[in-house]
Design a protein around this motif. Sequence first.
Motif, mmCIF file in Angstrom:
data_model
loop_
_atom_site.group_PDB
_atom_site.id
_atom_site.type_symbol
_atom_site.label_atom_id
_atom_site.label_comp_id
_atom_site.label_asym_id
_atom_site.label_seq_id
_atom_site.Cartn_x
_atom_site.Cartn_y
_atom_site.Cartn_z
ATOM 1 N N ARG A 221 35.313 7.838 -23.308
ATOM 2 C CA ARG A 221 35.867 8.179 -21.993
ATOM 3 C C ARG A 221 37.188 7.476 -21.708
ATOM 4 N NH1 ARG A 221 33.346 5.065 -17.384
ATOM 5 N NH2 ARG A 221 32.518 3.257 -18.447
ATOM 6 N N SER A 222 37.970 8.186 -20.912
ATOM 7 C CA SER A 222 39.258 7.675 -20.493
ATOM 8 C C SER A 222 39.186 7.444 -18.994
ATOM 9 C CB SER A 222 40.338 8.706 -20.837
ATOM 10 O OG SER A 222 41.551 8.344 -20.223
ATOM 11 N N GLU B 299 41.215 0.036 -17.121
ATOM 12 C CA GLU B 299 42.169 -0.017 -18.212
ATOM 13 C C GLU B 299 42.679 1.384 -18.570
ATOM 14 O OE1 GLU B 299 39.032 -1.125 -18.305
ATOM 15 O OE2 GLU B 299 38.812 -2.950 -19.503
ATOM 16 N N PRO B 300 43.996 1.497 -18.797
ATOM 17 C CA PRO B 300 44.533 2.768 -19.291
ATOM 18 C C PRO B 300 44.021 3.082 -20.702
ATOM 19 C CG PRO B 300 46.286 1.394 -18.373
ATOM 20 C CD PRO B 300 45.060 0.538 -18.473
ATOM 21 N N SER B 301 43.665 2.057 -21.479
ATOM 22 C CA SER B 301 43.159 2.286 -22.832
ATOM 23 C C SER B 301 41.759 2.888 -22.745
ATOM 24 C CB SER B 301 43.103 0.974 -23.625
ATOM 25 O OG SER B 301 44.384 0.390 -23.688
ATOM 26 N N HIS C 251 45.892 -0.339 -25.989
ATOM 27 C CA HIS C 251 47.303 -0.386 -25.586
ATOM 28 C C HIS C 251 48.073 0.876 -25.975
ATOM 29 C CE1 HIS C 251 46.832 -4.611 -24.391
ATOM 30 N NE2 HIS C 251 46.135 -4.755 -25.504
ATOM 31 N N GLY C 252 47.354 1.895 -26.456
ATOM 32 C CA GLY C 252 48.020 3.133 -26.868
ATOM 33 C C GLY C 252 48.740 3.843 -25.726
ATOM 34 N N PRO C 253 48.067 4.081 -24.591
ATOM 35 C CA PRO C 253 48.712 4.833 -23.500
ATOM 36 C C PRO C 253 49.866 4.073 -22.842
ATOM 37 C CG PRO C 253 46.313 4.900 -23.304
ATOM 38 C CD PRO C 253 46.643 3.869 -24.340
ATOM 39 N N THR C 254 49.916 2.752 -22.976
ATOM 40 C CA THR C 254 50.922 1.978 -22.254
ATOM 41 C C THR C 254 52.115 1.569 -23.113
ATOM 42 O OG1 THR C 254 49.335 0.181 -22.584
ATOM 43 C CG2 THR C 254 49.551 1.052 -20.353
ATOM 44 N N THR C 255 51.883 1.187 -24.367
ATOM 45 C CA THR C 255 53.031 0.780 -25.203
ATOM 46 C C THR C 255 54.052 1.898 -25.305
ATOM 47 O OG1 THR C 255 51.670 1.397 -27.092
ATOM 48 C CG2 THR C 255 51.993 -0.943 -26.731
ATOM 49 N N VAL C 256 53.564 3.107 -25.452
ATOM 50 C CA VAL C 256 54.463 4.231 -25.693
ATOM 51 C C VAL C 256 55.451 4.419 -24.543
ATOM 52 C CG1 VAL C 256 52.987 6.027 -24.685
ATOM 53 C CG2 VAL C 256 54.528 6.600 -26.566
#
Lengths: 153, 766
Positions: free
Chosen positions: B157-158, B89-91, B332-337
């Motif tokens: 972690r990301s 996941e990107p999140s 969904h922070g990294p993707t919605t933007v």
Amino acid sequence: MEIKLTLNGKPLTAEIDADTLLIDFVRAHGCDSVKRGCETANCGLCTVLMDGTPVLSCSVLAARAAGHHVQTLEGLQAEAEDFVGFIADQGAEQCGFCNPGFVMNTIALLRENPDPTDDEIRAYLAGNLCRCSGYEGQLRGIRAYLDSRKGDA
Amino acid sequence: MAETNFRVVNQPVRKKDAMQLLLGKPAYVDDVTPHDCLVVKVLRSPHAHALIEEINTDIACKVPGIECIFTYKDVPQKRFTMAGQTFPEPSPYDRLILDQRVRFVGDAVAIVAGETEKAVDKALKLIKMKYQVLEPVLDFHTAKDNKILVHPEDNWRSLCPVGADNQRNLCASECGSHGDVDAVLADCDEVVEHTYHTKACQQAMMETFRTYTEIDHYGRLHIISSTQIVFHVRRIIANALDIPKSKIHVEKTRIGGGFGAKQTVVAEVYPALVTWKTGKAAKMIYSREECQIAGSPRHEMEVKVRVGANKDGVIRAIDVYTLSNTGAFGEHGPTTVGLSGHKSIPLYTGNLEAHRFAYDVVYTNVQAAGAYRGYGATQGIFAVESAVSELADRLGIDPVAIRERNMVREGQIMHAYYNELASACALDRCMARCKELFGWNEKYPVRDMGNGKVRTAGVAMAMQGSGISGVDVGSATIKLSDEGFYNLSIGAADMGTGCDTILAQMAAECLDCSVDDIAVFGADSDASPYDSGSYASSTTYITGKAVEKACAQLKENLCKIAAGMLDCGVDEVEFAGRAVRKLDGTGEVSLFDIATKSMCGNETSVQATASHTSPVSPPPFMVGMVEIELDKETGQVDVLDYVAVVDCGTPVNPNLARVQTEGGIVQGIGMALFEDVTYEPTGRIAENSFMQYKIPTRLDMGKLRVEFESSYEQSGPFGAKSIGEIVINTPSPALAHAIAHATGVWHRELPITPEKVLWGIKKGQA
């Protein structure tokens, strides 16, 4: 406390807590069509008929229904079947969660005013929220039903 | 243009579940699961940022009927994300089920399970808390590199390279460009530069979050939930509880609306923990207040736009910077933007020489955001479309004409949209038709109604995607059954939108039968073929293609069985709907007989499963025009007429596509005019019920007219693209435009309430 009432035509005696809400009472008695959408009497999902009058069952104590006739959609299937197919023909049921409430209120509207205008329909059902349909399809369905009735007459 | 004469596809078929839903039959989680299970509720933090020093549950545990109370000491210490996305996941993995640090007003502090709601409510009040209250980060402008960290922990972690850094309060950060945007802007005759602000609006689906859990007869955790993502729920719950995925079985019931809210695992973890630890069945039903304060709303964004053009209205460069507020957690922070630029700038591909799109997504101590219909495109389109209308205003060019001059057209490469080709685009026809249907030339001029009210109009364009390119997977299993009917199994989730029905329409089209001959099942993580889930406008386009492929495979097998029955070669027969017949016309076997044969002395499968993914995500396009009446004395804005013309490729079910459009527009009107989210100084959300958070009623919208101008997308099933999300994107910019035209004041922050309109008029006069 003990209450006696009529639920969908059947006499019922039940032991309840004094603070039981009517919505929780009818759901506990098999009326799953009655839905809770808010806790603040804003959405209309929990509409039932008490002695024929639409009330929000989330804002009525079950104790207040003692001695009265309570009807939910479970008890009004035939009357609903008359017109809900027209809403299905528009695809305006969508997720369906608001449907029982607005169908109940539509039943009340049509009993009160068998030939409402579009504005009268909007006004009567204004307290029935729907987040999916944008309301227009529901109106088209009710309108199509009313028009079909005129065709029959 | 390809074949568009379909028999079942493109027909206004009734939704398969319509009558059951309209008649109020039991269909949702709370209707179809036992009522006598444990009631689960969560104690929530009154502080925006604090460390728990002590939790005393001794007295609360003694309340009769209480089964268990869990605190941060009782949960696994591995972080996870609740975002329903494809792994990895990107999140960022920034959550624990319960944490010693609480990060927003409403954050979970303790989980209480008991036999009755009354007992649980009583126990919640008897838990004694001692907090070390910390200073919160409430203003998202100051979050990046703030000395106060929302996630200082070492085990944050990301998983993906999204530019996240918890030591800087950054959930994601990136910059991309094409051409030299600064040089082109410097060379433009006119540059409009403004910043636009949208709020953390709530999906406000009528059915709140809810989940039932039990241990099944194999000792596995059985989760019945109102979710758009059964397979992601399996992974997320396994991560959260730190148990093997094989121990979990997830199914959905009917869903009372989702709009992306149920693409995040909001409620599932709590009853799942209770059931896994106690072995007892449990249920959690979110209250409306919890939905409003601890749900997964739209990301609040501030979008700074620079649009440069020549005097003649040729738009040459667009520069967008978005600051997105993901709140306390990064779902969904990294993707919605990304969509705020990638799905707004390409609308002006026409003459665009350069663009740049940069963003920061920051953590703050407010409710975590999530996925909401439009997913960032809505925010970006409000900004870019408003800026273009402001530009037209400055240049003295008609706002429709400037769009006609610069819009993306079929065959163009959209550099701002991952260099994808606009393979099917009828945006030009949408504009022409919308203009005609609406009567733009008559309605745009400001008309004084002589009673303090004026009428005028606004316009906006929009796009979205159709699935996540190269990521989303859709699958379908189609099976021939007794007497020749079919079972279609899917892992996509019908949340009221009607995907069960439209996928059945596609199967019926392929198999030359009626929709009634297709029984649909889904979604269930044990029984359904894998599907990423119903989000990102993917189901029609991705899962639809999987249905097409599966049907083709099944037909081959049916021909094999029939050839055996006819004692001829498989190349001598063809599938003909209710029968397989010999090409020379000398014989046939009915589907009925093939089905019977399949169950007696047969070894050829009468079931086929196919999966599909797509390297591209063809955008649907649309145009919206709105006529308003604005009361200059009160600031009240009434929507009189809204016309939308949509290019979603082939509308698989025109009725359902129309209702999607109408519903999306009305949601968009709510976002534009009255759905507000404000925070008290403590960080508490003021709009915590439908009393304060006003969603549109039947009286808040005027006439609504929807038409389709279809392109044909070759890569989609029967030429289809998507419809579900794009429809929410035009109301905000179209209404802001109309209000500006009526009053001379541009409103760049939503919602545009009567107070703001009136204040704007007063300031304009001063």
